[in-house]
Design an enzyme around this catalytic site. Sequence first.
Site, PDB file in Angstrom:
ATOM      1  N   TYR A 232     -55.190 -10.932  18.716  1.00 48.26           N
ATOM      2  CA  TYR A 232     -54.442  -9.709  18.412  1.00 48.26           C
ATOM      3  C   TYR A 232     -54.082  -8.926  19.677  1.00 48.26           C
ATOM      4  O   TYR A 232     -54.887  -8.864  20.607  1.00 48.26           O
ATOM      5  CB  TYR A 232     -55.270  -8.792  17.494  1.00 48.26           C
ATOM      6  CG  TYR A 232     -54.511  -7.533  17.149  1.00 48.26           C
ATOM      7  CD1 TYR A 232     -53.539  -7.567  16.168  1.00 48.26           C
ATOM      8  CD2 TYR A 232     -54.721  -6.357  17.845  1.00 48.26           C
ATOM      9  CE1 TYR A 232     -52.795  -6.438  15.882  1.00 48.26           C
ATOM     10  CE2 TYR A 232     -53.981  -5.217  17.565  1.00 48.26           C
ATOM     11  CZ  TYR A 232     -53.020  -5.269  16.585  1.00 48.26           C
ATOM     12  OH  TYR A 232     -52.278  -4.155  16.308  1.00 48.26           O
TER      13      TYR A 232
ATOM     14  N   TRP B 142     -50.741  -6.337  21.817  1.00 43.94           N
ATOM     15  CA  TRP B 142     -49.336  -5.991  22.013  1.00 43.94           C
ATOM     16  C   TRP B 142     -48.671  -6.783  23.134  1.00 43.94           C
ATOM     17  O   TRP B 142     -47.452  -6.750  23.256  1.00 43.94           O
ATOM     18  CB  TRP B 142     -49.214  -4.500  22.309  1.00 43.94           C
ATOM     19  CG  TRP B 142     -49.032  -3.674  21.072  1.00 43.94           C
ATOM     20  CD1 TRP B 142     -49.861  -3.616  19.988  1.00 43.94           C
ATOM     21  CD2 TRP B 142     -47.935  -2.792  20.799  1.00 43.94           C
ATOM     22  NE1 TRP B 142     -49.357  -2.742  19.056  1.00 43.94           N
ATOM     23  CE2 TRP B 142     -48.180  -2.215  19.529  1.00 43.94           C
ATOM     24  CE3 TRP B 142     -46.787  -2.414  21.490  1.00 43.94           C
ATOM     25  CZ2 TRP B 142     -47.301  -1.292  18.948  1.00 43.94           C
ATOM     26  CZ3 TRP B 142     -45.927  -1.494  20.912  1.00 43.94           C
ATOM     27  CH2 TRP B 142     -46.178  -0.950  19.656  1.00 43.94           C
TER      28      TRP B 142
HETATM   29  N1  LIG Z   1     -60.847   3.837  18.608  1.00 43.12           N
HETATM   30  C1  LIG Z   1     -59.612   3.406  18.372  1.00 43.12           C
HETATM   31  N2  LIG Z   1     -59.283   2.137  18.683  1.00 43.12           N
HETATM   32  C2  LIG Z   1     -58.027   1.698  18.447  1.00 43.12           C
HETATM   33  C3  LIG Z   1     -57.043   2.548  17.904  1.00 43.12           C
HETATM   34  C4  LIG Z   1     -57.426   3.879  17.577  1.00 43.12           C
HETATM   35  O1  LIG Z   1     -56.617   4.674  17.069  1.00 43.12           O
HETATM   36  N3  LIG Z   1     -58.701   4.273  17.851  1.00 43.12           N
HETATM   37  N4  LIG Z   1     -55.775   2.082  17.711  1.00 43.12           N
HETATM   38  C5  LIG Z   1     -55.593   0.651  17.515  1.00 43.12           C
HETATM   39  C6  LIG Z   1     -54.198   0.225  17.578  1.00 43.12           C
HETATM   40  S1  LIG Z   1     -53.097   1.082  16.567  1.00 43.12           S
HETATM   41  C7  LIG Z   1     -53.766  -0.831  18.320  1.00 43.12           C
HETATM   42  S2  LIG Z   1     -52.157  -1.397  18.100  1.00 43.12           S
HETATM   43  C8  LIG Z   1     -54.684  -1.550  19.221  1.00 43.12           C
HETATM   44  C9  LIG Z   1     -54.003  -2.019  20.529  1.00 43.12           C
HETATM   45  O2  LIG Z   1     -54.786  -2.980  21.150  1.00 43.12           O
HETATM   46  P1  LIG Z   1     -54.147  -4.046  22.163  1.00 43.12           P
HETATM   47  O3  LIG Z   1     -52.763  -4.389  21.744  1.00 43.12           O
HETATM   48  O4  LIG Z   1     -55.114  -5.149  22.331  1.00 43.12           O
HETATM   49  O5  LIG Z   1     -54.076  -3.182  23.500  1.00 43.12           O
HETATM   50  P2  LIG Z   1     -53.215  -3.409  24.826  1.00 43.12           P
HETATM   51  O6  LIG Z   1     -53.835  -2.550  25.852  1.00 43.12           O
HETATM   52  O7  LIG Z   1     -51.777  -3.207  24.531  1.00 43.12           O
HETATM   53  O8  LIG Z   1     -53.506  -4.930  25.173  1.00 43.12           O
HETATM   54  C10 LIG Z   1     -52.525  -5.833  25.568  1.00 43.12           C
HETATM   55  C11 LIG Z   1     -53.082  -6.704  26.687  1.00 43.12           C
HETATM   56  O9  LIG Z   1     -52.139  -7.738  26.958  1.00 43.12           O
HETATM   57  C12 LIG Z   1     -52.001  -7.871  28.372  1.00 43.12           C
HETATM   58  N5  LIG Z   1     -50.669  -8.447  28.638  1.00 43.12           N
HETATM   59  C13 LIG Z   1     -49.510  -7.794  28.848  1.00 43.12           C
HETATM   60  N6  LIG Z   1     -48.517  -8.673  29.049  1.00 43.12           N
HETATM   61  C14 LIG Z   1     -49.056  -9.909  28.952  1.00 43.12           C
HETATM   62  C15 LIG Z   1     -48.512 -11.231  29.057  1.00 43.12           C
HETATM   63  O10 LIG Z   1     -47.319 -11.456  29.255  1.00 43.12           O
HETATM   64  N7  LIG Z   1     -49.384 -12.271  28.891  1.00 43.12           N
HETATM   65  C16 LIG Z   1     -50.721 -12.076  28.650  1.00 43.12           C
HETATM   66  N8  LIG Z   1     -51.487 -13.161  28.521  1.00 43.12           N
HETATM   67  N9  LIG Z   1     -51.235 -10.837  28.571  1.00 43.12           N
HETATM   68  C17 LIG Z   1     -50.421  -9.775  28.705  1.00 43.12           C
HETATM   69  C18 LIG Z   1     -52.178  -6.476  28.900  1.00 43.12           C
HETATM   70  O11 LIG Z   1     -52.526  -6.506  30.279  1.00 43.12           O
HETATM   71  C19 LIG Z   1     -53.286  -5.934  27.975  1.00 43.12           C
HETATM   72  O12 LIG Z   1     -54.558  -6.189  28.497  1.00 43.12           O
HETATM   73  O13 LIG Z   1     -55.798  -0.719  19.530  1.00 43.12           O
HETATM   74  C20 LIG Z   1     -56.480  -0.253  18.375  1.00 43.12           C
HETATM   75  N10 LIG Z   1     -57.715   0.413  18.764  1.00 43.12           N
HETATM   76  N1  LIG Z   2     -48.184   7.333  24.194  1.00 37.07           N
HETATM   77  C1  LIG Z   2     -48.528   6.392  23.283  1.00 37.07           C
HETATM   78  N2  LIG Z   2     -47.856   6.293  22.132  1.00 37.07           N
HETATM   79  C2  LIG Z   2     -48.211   5.353  21.208  1.00 37.07           C
HETATM   80  C3  LIG Z   2     -49.268   4.437  21.461  1.00 37.07           C
HETATM   81  C4  LIG Z   2     -49.961   4.572  22.699  1.00 37.07           C
HETATM   82  O1  LIG Z   2     -50.909   3.809  22.993  1.00 37.07           O
HETATM   83  N3  LIG Z   2     -49.573   5.553  23.577  1.00 37.07           N
HETATM   84  N4  LIG Z   2     -49.584   3.471  20.539  1.00 37.07           N
HETATM   85  C5  LIG Z   2     -48.590   3.139  19.503  1.00 37.07           C
HETATM   86  C6  LIG Z   2     -49.220   2.431  18.380  1.00 37.07           C
HETATM   87  S1  LIG Z   2     -49.654   0.798  18.584  1.00 37.07           S
HETATM   88  C7  LIG Z   2     -49.405   2.999  17.168  1.00 37.07           C
HETATM   89  S2  LIG Z   2     -50.052   2.070  15.890  1.00 37.07           S
HETATM   90  C8  LIG Z   2     -49.029   4.394  16.909  1.00 37.07           C
HETATM   91  C9  LIG Z   2     -50.142   5.105  16.159  1.00 37.07           C
HETATM   92  O2  LIG Z   2     -49.684   6.292  15.649  1.00 37.07           O
HETATM   93  P1  LIG Z   2     -50.737   7.308  15.014  1.00 37.07           P
HETATM   94  O3  LIG Z   2     -51.816   6.572  14.373  1.00 37.07           O
HETATM   95  O4  LIG Z   2     -49.986   8.268  14.189  1.00 37.07           O
HETATM   96  O5  LIG Z   2     -51.238   8.016  16.371  1.00 37.07           O
HETATM   97  P2  LIG Z   2     -52.570   8.751  16.838  1.00 37.07           P
HETATM   98  O6  LIG Z   2     -52.222   9.359  18.146  1.00 37.07           O
HETATM   99  O7  LIG Z   2     -53.719   7.830  16.818  1.00 37.07           O
HETATM  100  O8  LIG Z   2     -52.816   9.887  15.757  1.00 37.07           O
HETATM  101  C10 LIG Z   2     -51.841  10.866  15.478  1.00 37.07           C
HETATM  102  C11 LIG Z   2     -52.507  12.200  15.245  1.00 37.07           C
HETATM  103  O9  LIG Z   2     -53.265  12.196  14.048  1.00 37.07           O
HETATM  104  C12 LIG Z   2     -54.212  13.250  14.149  1.00 37.07           C
HETATM  105  N5  LIG Z   2     -55.384  12.985  13.314  1.00 37.07           N
HETATM  106  C13 LIG Z   2     -56.442  12.211  13.597  1.00 37.07           C
HETATM  107  N6  LIG Z   2     -57.332  12.225  12.580  1.00 37.07           N
HETATM  108  C14 LIG Z   2     -56.827  13.047  11.644  1.00 37.07           C
HETATM  109  C15 LIG Z   2     -57.287  13.481  10.356  1.00 37.07           C
HETATM  110  O10 LIG Z   2     -58.336  13.086   9.861  1.00 37.07           O
HETATM  111  N7  LIG Z   2     -56.474  14.323   9.672  1.00 37.07           N
HETATM  112  C16 LIG Z   2     -55.299  14.763  10.174  1.00 37.07           C
HETATM  113  N8  LIG Z   2     -54.557  15.552   9.417  1.00 37.07           N
HETATM  114  N9  LIG Z   2     -54.853  14.391  11.379  1.00 37.07           N
HETATM  115  C17 LIG Z   2     -55.600  13.533  12.103  1.00 37.07           C
HETATM  116  C18 LIG Z   2     -54.612  13.312  15.590  1.00 37.07           C
HETATM  117  O11 LIG Z   2     -54.711  14.656  16.011  1.00 37.07           O
HETATM  118  C19 LIG Z   2     -53.546  12.531  16.300  1.00 37.07           C
HETATM  119  O12 LIG Z   2     -52.954  13.172  17.396  1.00 37.07           O
HETATM  120  O13 LIG Z   2     -48.788   5.085  18.123  1.00 37.07           O
HETATM  121  C20 LIG Z   2     -47.881   4.382  18.984  1.00 37.07           C
HETATM  122  N10 LIG Z   2     -47.511   5.286  20.055  1.00 37.07           N
HETATM  123 MO   LIG Z   3     -50.953   0.133  16.865  1.00 31.72          MO
END
Ligand SMILES: Nc1nc2c(c(=O)[nH]1)N[C@H]1C(S)=C(S)[C@@H](COP(=O)(O)OP(=O)(O)OC[C@H]3O[C@@H](n4cnc5c(=O)[nH]c(N)nc54)[C@H](O)[C@@H]3O)O[C@H]1N2
Ligand SMILES: Nc1nc2c(c(=O)[nH]1)N[C@H]1C(S)=C(S)[C@@H](COP(=O)(O)OP(=O)(O)OC[C@H]3O[C@@H](n4cnc5c(=O)[nH]c(N)nc54)[C@H](O)[C@@H]3O)O[C@H]1N2
Ligand SMILES: [Mo]
Length: 778
Positions: free
Chosen positions: A111, A113
């Site tokens: 898994y 991005w």
């Molecule tokens: N506590 C907590 N944890 C969360 C979340 C949260 O809200 N709270 N949010 C979750 C969400 S929504 C998401 S989507 C995940 C994201 O989790 P990930 O998608 O695993 O996070 P990234 O840091 O985007 O990891 C991508 C990795 O791919 C590597 N990479 C980039 N380009 C390439 C390439 O061309 N080839 C290879 N082999 N590698 C490459 C980058 O260096 C990086 O290490 O995290 C989740 N984790």
């Molecule tokens: N800059 C930046 N943007 C991103 C990403 C990133 O890594 N960096 N990741 C992208 C990805 S993969 C995803 S999936 C999306 C995720 O998008 P979201 O899941 O919507 O993003 P978050 O920033 O985790 O949370 C949004 C807001 O929800 C609020 N929140 C948290 N818990 C609660 C709760 O219990 N109740 C209420 N009412 N509010 C709460 C927090 O204050 C937080 O700022 O974002 C995307 N956008």
């Molecule tokens: Mo995500």
Amino acid sequence: MAANPYVTSSSHWGAFEARAVDGTVQVRAHPADPDPSPLLANLASAVDPAVRIARPAIREGWLRDGPGPSDGRGREGFVEVEWDELIEVLAGELRHVYAERGPRGVFGGSYGWASAGRFHHAQSQLKRFLTCLGGYVSGVGNYSYGASGVLMPHVVGRGVDVTTGLTDWAVIREHTELVVAFGGIPRKNTAMNPGGMVRHTADQHLRAAVGGSVDVVTVSPLREDSPGSTWLPIRPASDVAMMLGLMHVLVAEDLHDPAFLERYCVGAPELLAYVTGRSDGVAKSPEWAAERCDVPADTIRALARRMAASRTLVTVTWSLQRTEHGEQAPWAGIALAAVLGQIGLPGRGFGHGYGSMADVGVPGAGVRVPTLPQGVNPVADHIPVARVADMLLHPGEPFEFDGSTLTYPDIGLVYWAGGNPFHHHQDLHRLRRALATVDTVVVHEPFWTAMAKHADIVVPVTTPLERTDIGASRTDHHLVPMHRVVEPFGLARDDHAVLAALADALGVGDAFTEGRSADEWLRHLYETWATSTGPRLGVDLPPYDDFLASPLLTLPVQPADRTFLDGFRADPDGRPLRTPSGRIELFSATIAGFGYDDCPGHPTWLEPVEWLGSPHAARWPLHLIANQPRGRLHSQLDAGAESRRHKVGGREAVRMHPDDAAERGISDGDVVRLFNDRGACLAGARLDDGVRRGVVQLPTGAWFDPVGDTELCAHGNPNVLTRDHGTSRLAQGTSGQHALVEVERFEGDPSPVRAHRPPDFVERPDRPQLSPPEFTAP
Ligand SMILES: Nc1nc2c(c(=O)[nH]1)N[C@H]1C(S)=C(S)[C@@H](COP(=O)(O)OP(=O)(O)OC[C@H]3O[C@@H](n4cnc5c(=O)[nH]c(N)nc54)[C@H](O)[C@@H]3O)O[C@H]1N2
Ligand SMILES: Nc1nc2c(c(=O)[nH]1)N[C@H]1C(S)=C(S)[C@@H](COP(=O)(O)OP(=O)(O)OC[C@H]3O[C@@H](n4cnc5c(=O)[nH]c(N)nc54)[C@H](O)[C@@H]3O)O[C@H]1N2
Ligand SMILES: [Mo]
């Protein structure tokens, strides 16, 4: 100064132009982007030698002892090797695992991005390769909306995309009076789109709406999530209680829409019996709700009346479902909109993900983009992505998922390319123990992330700046030529080139490459796509060479007039939803039939184990919000300038209310320690009265930086604190957004941050002779 001309490329946070200057990279915005992301400033760090992996490397203990369970992962040094040796050793190990265990012993879920670019997409490459070898155990769903992704097909049916088929911003601007935004509409998140976005317009749309006739009421623990004037600082994880309180007012004051519920929904009787308390003896009155969510009962009452009197859109950010019982908030959100009776009318109803991603409410071309075929994986075994540590720790044990009982497979080899589990997974110490159980961990990475440091076999790969590709996302309406800006770093090779060499060594070279070079693949993917897409769009698409020579390919964009479920509203019999009833399921007999106490048949207030209303709060009195980081995408380019700008003394910033800080003797800028039963991390304190009292916010993405064998991360990765527990037996999504913690001022000499340094390199140990068993690829 040796400067090359600027060329175009792309990232998940936008297209850009870049050039190499004396081994460094300079980046500027793409001229077509009206609102480029500040995250472009991180890209220069993609060539930073401190964080790049220069050469193939193998963990010392793995070279010495051979494959097998080991606590040495993430602790031992590495031996740098030549490519020939890496390919030979890795091919030998794959041969061994496939012969001994078969494809069900290989976890290829991988898994993550990765990077933008359609051909060099790491997961697609890896999955195609593993399929050629006979297949792999896969991961399904995602960390983003793992709970909604499983729940919503039960509620509104398959084929309705509740994340991208939503009402367009243009419609909201014209028709909506009131947006009630649970989780707000955080601007910081709207630059992202998987695959990139050339023209960022979400903020422009939002400002036009808020500056016009649309009022946004934000319900969130953080003020910064609020684009409008009204901020209701809710207690985290209690939104369902507030939504039920709102529904209670609507029903008690006869402001609901029985005709809509009757015509378009099933299950309103069950839901409303629960809301009024007829079914369980507890009325979900505003007073009942206020006790839980800490929004005053009168505020809830007034808001409900206003919602009924206005053209109202209820939105829920994805964050609300990334927590225990995460299924309930989006389900209650759509139920609230249904009780109002406005679903399917222009600008009204329900939305999920405004402020979560760049493309929500923004129309694209509505066509597929060029994609590398992955083949058909013959292995049926799979896990929901966030159950990875459970799988490794409990092989052979059953688990429940969306009505089925599945069995965790017994994994020997974990192969990761394009993701960082030490970013995305919860309870990282548990993840470490889980990874210690397998025989071999293989990681392709450009950077020395914690996942690379926990690998046995480290495969150094290029970044998009070092290769040619096609930038595109299925929700944008542009294709961007991605040009090589710099030569590959050190000995790094493209993921594709490494897998092609391995495929050759394993006798499946032709199946993997089909005889094409990388450049030939790019041409092939583009031309196949253009041949089918041009006629569908009614346009002449340029030949591949012309595309590559252009700054951008713009496709016709769909009209910005979408309203979520308008077709269903207009003709519910002719265009029923693909649910068992054909209607919106406020009560799902299917889900009820699963008999899950953690996800009953209708939206239900279920107390999470960890929230400020639980007994645990006596010991851990602060609610941690681990949300998306402002200065980077996840853990990507954490060493970059924009990411660092948000740190405090090199550590991740934790924000807390000044009164909570004062109680603990914490001043702005102090090094603090966040801790609970699972782990601890250091962070730099930022005092901010825009954070609700009792809440601390530490974003995700600081590279995991364990201090020796202690439970401490020196850098501030919140996932040492979060709980590794599925949202429920229904969706088994991640619950990483929330955890209960305590925070204290750190006394003494804090450990230095080592996350952005390479691991130790050691001399080659004596290696026993291994004789791999025979393997014949299928
Ligand atoms: N506590 C907590 N944890 C969360 C979340 C949260 O809200 N709270 N949010 C979750 C969400 S929504 C998401 S989507 C995940 C994201 O989790 P990930 O998608 O695993 O996070 P990234 O840091 O985007 O990891 C991508 C990795 O791919 C590597 N990479 C980039 N380009 C390439 C390439 O061309 N080839 C290879 N082999 N590698 C490459 C980058 O260096 C990086 O290490 O995290 C989740 N984790
Ligand atoms: N800059 C930046 N943007 C991103 C990403 C990133 O890594 N960096 N990741 C992208 C990805 S993969 C995803 S999936 C999306 C995720 O998008 P979201 O899941 O919507 O993003 P978050 O920033 O985790 O949370 C949004 C807001 O929800 C609020 N929140 C948290 N818990 C609660 C709760 O219990 N109740 C209420 N009412 N509010 C709460 C927090 O204050 C937080 O700022 O974002 C995307 N956008
Ligand atoms: Mo995500």
